[in-house]
Design an enzyme around this catalytic site. Structure first.
Site, PDB file in Angstrom:
ATOM      1  N   HIS A 516       0.814  -1.219   0.000  1.00 34.85           N
ATOM      2  CA  HIS A 516       0.000   0.000   0.000  1.00 34.85           C
ATOM      3  C   HIS A 516       0.848   1.270   0.000  1.00 34.85           C
ATOM      4  O   HIS A 516       0.339   2.362  -0.248  1.00 34.85           O
ATOM      5  CB  HIS A 516      -0.950   0.005   1.208  1.00 34.85           C
ATOM      6  CG  HIS A 516      -2.297   0.604   0.904  1.00 34.85           C
ATOM      7  ND1 HIS A 516      -2.459   1.684   0.082  1.00 34.85           N
ATOM      8  CD2 HIS A 516      -3.547   0.242   1.303  1.00 34.85           C
ATOM      9  CE1 HIS A 516      -3.747   1.988  -0.010  1.00 34.85           C
ATOM     10  NE2 HIS A 516      -4.429   1.105   0.718  1.00 34.85           N
ATOM     11  N   ASP A 520      -1.916   1.968  -4.634  1.00 36.70           N
ATOM     12  CA  ASP A 520      -3.218   2.198  -4.010  1.00 36.70           C
ATOM     13  C   ASP A 520      -4.252   1.235  -4.580  1.00 36.70           C
ATOM     14  O   ASP A 520      -4.024   0.587  -5.614  1.00 36.70           O
ATOM     15  CB  ASP A 520      -3.671   3.643  -4.242  1.00 36.70           C
ATOM     16  CG  ASP A 520      -2.782   4.645  -3.504  1.00 36.70           C
ATOM     17  OD1 ASP A 520      -2.299   4.296  -2.407  1.00 36.70           O
ATOM     18  OD2 ASP A 520      -2.571   5.748  -4.029  1.00 36.70           O
TER      19      ASP A 520
END
Length: 543
Positions: A516, A520
């Protein structure tokens, strides 16, 4: 504090290396894992990565220049740090110790003990080789030669287990194997004495004593010590295992391992080795007896006047076995643990219609001398999708996100000792058939322990496929320093809805694990949409 980087020993016979190319220049920021330079050894040109972070403050060997192993290659430290002390010899304590080592060797070489003996001509001391750039110690998985055997140049001496793979180690010398310094199943640091090869009748103790300044001197007394202990077997290769009657059984570690895997009781096996030692061939050739052991009555049952009591046999017996963690398992634990606990993982799963892929594959494989698998199609689709979504083809650092403009595809391959990840370089530039040939070649050599360390380095994205085992869906741990890994499940035939009707279809689930910090949710989802478009319309991958 500045770190001194020396010319590495990238092969067991390497005495000096040549800097073929610097990939960083003085003043560049260096991250752990960055490729500093390409080093040309006596066997190959290999990428040399940094194990330190900081600024490249000094280059000690210019492009095209050669230098002995352990010569000053580079210095990495903080921007603006004073390194004059490292360059003129007034170094920090750590560097002083490294700099003082040659002087200590020289002084020991002048000592009466060292001067009294010399290594005879034709005798070669073979040390534990550094078979990968991160290897610090190796384990002898199996010896393919024994003391007294004649060895020719090119013969395989042993199988060495590194932190990345188990590899065959061949001899670069001819002669008689005079001494084995590291037994099967034992581990030792790089450069410890592995074996001695030379003319028959050579005094091995004198040879080991003559190699002062190396760890060979330390290994000789240990061997003598073991041989002198009356309570232990005189065969240094054998290990003792307890039998059912309390006696000790002599067996090699490899024989014990095979026996354990096959569920064979070593007390039932006859040994053909020295002093009755059980070796590999004894366990492999063992045939269990078909006779049934007689039931022995308890003392109270031997009296004729006493009624026969029921015999209560134990239903089961608790047992445990302690198996030493291999170098590969330790490396997998360290690598994947560092990834799982530092990179914030999240997972995205889609289902892909594979009807067109199946039809296209059948047509492609009807062509002469052509063989394409579904995994090849997934790899090609991933490579093309990465070109459209470069954010997925990245590496996270504390200071920046590194976008890789090249696509090196890692392919997870299961081997007996664990898991290795061969890397297909520039996968986006290869056709489906070229990808298939590359995967087959690398996977085959990985399983036969012939893959090279540099062929398992440099991946920018990884694919793990368990579909051939019938696994429908799973998640993988990201292979650092990648930002994502794709988990591929099995193709299943099931009812699907097409054009408002329920029909039989073929679908496959794939799961993308993302870091992450660099990828995204929307980026990962868009990558999977592109991947699905390629797989559901394979003709677009051939355009």
């Amino acid at each position: 504090m500045a770190e001194v980087i020396n010319m590495p020993r990238l092969s067991d016979t390497m005495e000096e290396g040549t800097v073929a190319k610097w990939l960083k220049k003085v003043g560049d920021k260096i991250e752990e894992g960055d490729i500093l330079a390409e080093i040309e050894t006596d066997k190959a040109t290999m990428e040399f990565e940094s194990f330190h972070e900081g600024t490249l403050l000094h280059i000690g060997i210019e492009e095209g220049d050669g230098a002995p192993v352990d010569s000053l290659l580079a210095i990495i430290g903080e921007d603006g740090e004073d390194i004059s002390g490292l360059l003129n010899g007034t170094a920090t304590p750590v560097v002083k110790e490294e700099a003082a080592a040659p002087a200590e060797i020289e002084s020991s070489a002048e000592s009466p003990v060292a001067a009294s003996t010399e290594i005879p001509e034709g005798v070669e001391i073979i040390t534990m080789p550094r078979l990968s750039d991160t290897m610090e110690e190796g384990t002898v998985a199996a010896w393919l030669k024994k003391v007294g055997d004649t060895v020719e140049e090119g013969d395989i001496l042993a199988e060495i287990e590194t932190d990345k793979a188990t590899m065959e180690f061949e001899s670069f010398y001819s002669g008689v194997l005079l001494h084995i310094g590291i037994q099967e199943g034992e581990s030792a640091p790089v450069d410890d004495v592995l074996a001695v090869i030379g003319p028959e009748g050579t005094d091995v103790n004198a040879v080991l004593s003559a190699s002062s300044g190396s760890r060979a001197v330390e290994s000789a007394p240990k061997t003598e010590e073991k041989a002198a202990e009356p309570s232990k077997t005189q065969d240094p290769v054998a290990e003792a295992a307890p039998s059912q009657n309390g006696q000790r059984i002599l067996a090699s570690p490899l024989a014990k391992k095979i026996a354990s895997d096959k569920g064979i009781n070593l007390s039932d096996v006859s040994g053909s080795g020295d002093h009755g030692r059980i070796v590999k061939r004894d366990v492999e050739n063992y045939q269990p007896s078909t006779s049934v052991a007689p039931v022995v009555a308890a003392p109270s049952e031997t009296k004729a006047s006493a009624p026969m009591a029921p015999i209560h046999l134990p239903v089961g017996e608790e047992s445990v076995e302690e198996v030493k963690n291999s170098s590969m398992r330790k490396a997998i634990t360290k690598h994947l643990g560092a990834s799982k606990f530092t990179a914030p993982h999240f997972y995205l799963t889609i289902e892909v219609d594979m009807d067109n892929a199946k039809a296209s594959r059948a047509q492609i494989n009807n062509l002469p001398d052509t063989k394409v698998s579904f995994n090849d199609m997934v790899l090609k689709a991933c490579a093309m999708a990465l070109k459209k979504h470069p954010q997925v083809n990245t590496t996270w650092t504390d200071d920046a996100t590194i976008f890789k403009h090249h696509i090196h595809m890692g392919v997870a391959v299961a081997v007996d000792e664990g898991l290795v990840v061969p890397v297909i370089k520039f996968a986006d530039q290869l056709s489906l058939t070229q990808l298939g040939a590359s995967v087959k070649d690398l996977a085959g050599r990985a399983r036969s322990k012939k893959i090279k360390p540099d062929e398992m380095e440099g991946s920018t994205f990884t694919v793990s496929n368990l579909g051939m085992f019938g696994i429908l869906e799973f998640t993988s741990i990201i292979n650092k320093p990648n930002s994502a890994i794709l988990s591929v499940g099995a193709i299943v035939e099931k009812p699907v809805v097409k054009n408002g009707e329920i029909v039989v279809g073929n679908t496959m689930k794939v799961t993308l694990a993302c870091d992450h910090r660099t990828v995204d949710g929307a980026v990962g989802a868009q990558f999977l949409q592109t991947l699905r478009a390629y797989l559901e319309n394979p003709v677009t991958m051939l355009a």
